[in-house]
Design an enzyme around this catalytic site. Sequence first.
Site, PDB file in Angstrom:
ATOM      1  N   HIS A 196      37.795 -17.861  -3.970  1.00 54.74           N
ATOM      2  CA  HIS A 196      39.226 -17.800  -4.267  1.00 54.74           C
ATOM      3  C   HIS A 196      40.004 -17.136  -3.130  1.00 54.74           C
ATOM      4  O   HIS A 196      39.455 -16.347  -2.354  1.00 54.74           O
ATOM      5  CB  HIS A 196      39.459 -17.048  -5.572  1.00 54.74           C
ATOM      6  CG  HIS A 196      39.017 -17.824  -6.786  1.00 54.74           C
ATOM      7  ND1 HIS A 196      39.318 -17.444  -8.073  1.00 54.74           N
ATOM      8  CD2 HIS A 196      38.315 -18.987  -6.884  1.00 54.74           C
ATOM      9  CE1 HIS A 196      38.819 -18.337  -8.915  1.00 54.74           C
ATOM     10  NE2 HIS A 196      38.201 -19.268  -8.221  1.00 54.74           N
ATOM     11  N   GLU A 203      42.178 -14.804  -3.114  1.00 57.66           N
ATOM     12  CA  GLU A 203      42.252 -13.336  -3.149  1.00 57.66           C
ATOM     13  C   GLU A 203      40.965 -12.733  -2.588  1.00 57.66           C
ATOM     14  O   GLU A 203      40.992 -11.751  -1.843  1.00 57.66           O
ATOM     15  CB  GLU A 203      42.464 -12.853  -4.597  1.00 57.66           C
ATOM     16  CG  GLU A 203      43.724 -13.395  -5.251  1.00 57.66           C
ATOM     17  CD  GLU A 203      43.524 -14.722  -5.977  1.00 57.66           C
ATOM     18  OE1 GLU A 203      42.692 -15.553  -5.553  1.00 57.66           O
ATOM     19  OE2 GLU A 203      44.219 -14.939  -6.976  1.00 57.66           O
ATOM     20  N   CYS A 250      42.488 -14.423 -11.120  1.00 59.40           N
ATOM     21  CA  CYS A 250      41.527 -14.589 -12.212  1.00 59.40           C
ATOM     22  C   CYS A 250      40.754 -13.282 -12.421  1.00 59.40           C
ATOM     23  O   CYS A 250      40.876 -12.349 -11.630  1.00 59.40           O
ATOM     24  CB  CYS A 250      40.558 -15.727 -11.892  1.00 59.40           C
ATOM     25  SG  CYS A 250      39.353 -15.296 -10.634  1.00 59.40           S
ATOM     26  N   CYS A 283      38.509 -12.184  -9.427  1.00 58.83           N
ATOM     27  CA  CYS A 283      39.293 -11.607  -8.329  1.00 58.83           C
ATOM     28  C   CYS A 283      39.899 -10.271  -8.743  1.00 58.83           C
ATOM     29  O   CYS A 283      40.041  -9.363  -7.915  1.00 58.83           O
ATOM     30  CB  CYS A 283      40.381 -12.572  -7.880  1.00 58.83           C
ATOM     31  SG  CYS A 283      39.698 -14.003  -7.031  1.00 58.83           S
TER      32      CYS A 283
END
Length: 186
Positions: free
Chosen positions: A98, A100, A124, A127
């Site tokens: 992801h 992040e 999410c 993260c």
Amino acid sequence: MENLSLNNEEVLFNNGNSQTGKRNDYLEWEDYFMAVAILSAQRSKDPAKQVGACIVSEDKKIVGIGYNGMPNGCSDDELPWVKNQADELDNKFAYVCHAEMNAIMNKNTYDVKDCTIYTALFPCNECAKLIIQSGIRQIVYLSDENKNKKSILASKRMFNLAGISYRQFESKRSEIVINLRQPEAH
Ligand SMILES: O=c1[nH]c(=O)n([C@H]2C[C@H](O)[C@@H](COP(=O)(O)O)O2)cc1CO
Ligand SMILES: [Zn+2]
């Protein structure tokens, strides 16, 4: 310097400060940081969702940028970008990093303690864990489109417990245009 040849009224119209000639339509810090996150998302190979993130220190320096993509060394021509296959191993979710996570891993400082992360999507839960453990203290997100998903509810639960603040991005601007052509000669 160019504008100093204009009369005061023109300078005021163009720049907002007739004394110094300073322009007033420069990017606000927040617009700048979110725009960096969104620009970074354009690097993503994910056909369904391009996410970008930008980490900023307390003194407003960008210390990490990331977008969603396959892990380093794993060819993004060999791993799947689809999400509708019966076998979990044939879907992107097993592999994609992801935005992040990548922004944190790409940091160019010793740590990201007390930083703010600007992100295109509310993070999410996986993260969220990374964000909390990394010492980031604030989240500014553009879209909350997954707000009813369990993963996002878990993120908010953890952020609330850990005392990490989050707020939706707001701006006076609706767009920032980037011109990649040479400016016309005057
Ligand atoms: O916070 C996030 N950050 C992030 O980078 N992503 C990425 C993973 C996937 O490549 C994509 C989500 O794909 P989809 O919308 O097809 O589920 O976005 C997804 C989330 C979910 O909140
Ligand atoms: Zn995530």
